[in-house]
Design an enzyme around this catalytic site. Structure first.
Site, PDB file in Angstrom:
ATOM      1  CG  ASP A 187      -1.903   1.070   1.303  1.00  0.00           C
ATOM      2  OD1 ASP A 187      -2.403   1.447   0.237  1.00  0.00           O
ATOM      3  OD2 ASP A 187      -2.213   1.540   2.425  1.00  0.00           O
ATOM      4  CG  HIS A 222      -6.172   4.921  -1.561  1.00  0.00           C
ATOM      5  ND1 HIS A 222      -5.024   4.513  -0.927  1.00  0.00           N
ATOM      6  CD2 HIS A 222      -6.219   4.258  -2.740  1.00  0.00           C
ATOM      7  CE1 HIS A 222      -4.395   3.636  -1.697  1.00  0.00           C
ATOM      8  NE2 HIS A 222      -5.100   3.471  -2.820  1.00  0.00           N
ATOM      9  CG  ASN A 275      -7.088   0.949  -0.091  1.00  0.00           C
ATOM     10  OD1 ASN A 275      -7.487  -0.018  -0.723  1.00  0.00           O
ATOM     11  ND2 ASN A 275      -5.962   1.580  -0.370  1.00  0.00           N
ATOM     12  CB  THR A 306      -8.357   5.454   9.963  1.00  0.00           C
ATOM     13  OG1 THR A 306      -7.280   6.016   9.205  1.00  0.00           O
ATOM     14  CG2 THR A 306      -8.592   6.297  11.194  1.00  0.00           C
TER      15      THR A 306
HETATM   16  O1  G3H Z   1      -4.198   3.216   1.896  1.00  0.00           O
HETATM   17  C1  G3H Z   1      -4.903   3.080   2.910  1.00  0.00           C
HETATM   18  C2  G3H Z   1      -6.237   3.656   3.011  1.00  0.00           C
HETATM   19  O2  G3H Z   1      -6.417   4.596   2.035  1.00  0.00           O
HETATM   20  C3  G3H Z   1      -6.573   4.021   4.390  1.00  0.00           C
HETATM   21  O3  G3H Z   1      -7.570   4.988   4.512  1.00  0.00           O
HETATM   22  O4  G3H Z   1      -7.146   6.184   6.655  1.00  0.00           O
HETATM   23  O5  G3H Z   1      -9.392   6.154   5.637  1.00  0.00           O
HETATM   24  O6  G3H Z   1      -8.503   4.095   6.632  1.00  0.00           O
HETATM   25  P1  G3H Z   1      -8.169   5.362   5.937  1.00  0.00           P
HETATM   26 ZN    ZN Z   2      -4.469   5.230   0.997  1.00  0.00          ZN
END
Ligand code: G3H
Ligand code: ZN
Length: 306
Positions: free
Chosen positions: A82, A206, A228, A231
């Site tokens: 990622d 994302h 994705n 968080t």
């Molecule tokens: O690449 C990881 C994701 O884009 C994480 O996104 O911070 O909203 O969970 P997020």
């Molecule tokens: Zn991301």
């Protein structure tokens, strides 16, 4: 089963109108929670490691943990890099056994992003491994709505980017923001549909922890095939551990703390898989067998909308 690549997984999602959940793992408990949730939901799953997670857990340790968990599972599991912002990081992950890569050139000028993404796809495709790229930029929390809009993917640039780089999927900046703790980001659905129409390839959302459930549904309809989440998993793990410590402040066995965090992560993942329409879709793969044919067998035109 052995790790699979994201190529067929995202094509299946595109054909069948759902999105594969891509969940970020930081340690053993995350890996277990992600794979167990996928098993229980009978869902294909992408387990992803960021450069930060690799620094924290160790590259070979992550690969070993995920391989063992995937091999013991009956659902298809992908190990994805990622936000690899570095060419050499992508090479190291390719060599270490990742089955899906990302080159994130979103901080670079267009031409530089194209040039490095192209280098990554060339070597990855030679090994049968697909590559996600990013055009526009999904920002981190703390930006203004005007800044979010200014960083969005421009549909008119997307076709040239995809054709020149030969990327297999595209991360699009369409209103979401990384590291949001509440679900209130508004997606530009028309923009997603337009990019989908122009490029034909699976699109990646994302910053999805901050997106509403309605946003997921509309985004998937418009062309999002991979979503994705990082968080929300971090929140869940911490919430579970805090609850365990508050319940019994005398507890010192870390398994009794981290184990509760792992259960909280699992609950979040299972709910997301249902929302994304991925639950039960592992059966699609068992039926036809999984594997990646490589660029030589699966050309860019195979990825176009049918
Ligand atoms: O690449 C990881 C994701 O884009 C994480 O996104 O911070 O909203 O969970 P997020
Ligand atoms: Zn991301």
């Amino acid at each position: 089963m052995p790790l699979v690549t994201s190529k067929e997984m995202l094509i299946d999602a595109q054909k069948n109108g759902y999105a594969v959940g891509a969940f970020n793992a930081n340690n053993l408990e995350y890996v277990q929670a992600i794979v167990e949730a996928a098993e229980e939901e009978e869902a294909p799953v992408i387990l992803q490691a960021s450069q930060g997670a690799i620094k924290y857990a160790g590259l070979d340790q992550i690969v070993a943990m995920v391989k063992v968990a995937a091999e013991a599972a009956s659902v298809p599991v992908v190990l994805h890099l990622d936000h690899g912002t570095d060419f050499f990081q992508n090479v190291r992950c390719l060599r270490a056994g990742f089955t899906s890569l990302m080159f994130d050139g979103s901080s670079l000028p267009f031409e530089e992003n194209v040039a490095i993404t192209k280098k990554v796809t060339e070597i990855a495709h030679a090994c049968g491994i697909p590559v996600e790229a990013e055009l526009g930029k999904v920002p981190q929390v703390g930006v203004t709505p005007e800044e979010v809009r200014a960083l969005m993917t421009k549909p008119e640039e997307a076709l040239r980017f995809v054709e020149e780089t030969q990327c297999d999927s595209l991360a699009v900046a369409v209103g979401s923001v990384h590291q949001m703790k509440v679900q209130e980001a508004k997606l530009d659905i028309e923009r997603i549909a337009k990019i989908r129409e122009i490029t034909g390839i699976p699109l990646v959302l994302h910053g999805a922890s901050g997106v509403t459930d309605e946003g997921y549904r509309e985004g998937i309809k418009a062309g999002i095939c991979k979503i994705n989440i990082a968080t929300e998993l971090n929140k869940a793990f911490t919430r579970g551990m805090k609850a365990a410590m508050e319940k019994d402040p005398s507890v010192v066995d870390p398994r009794k703390i981290a184990g509760v965090g792992r259960e909280e992560i699992k609950k979040v993942i299972k709910a997301k898989m249902r929302l994304f329409g991925a639950s039960g879709k592992a059966r699609n793969f068992v039926a036809k067998g999984v594997g990646y044919g490589g660029r030589q067998e699966l050309s860019a035109s195979d990825l176009k909308k049918e």
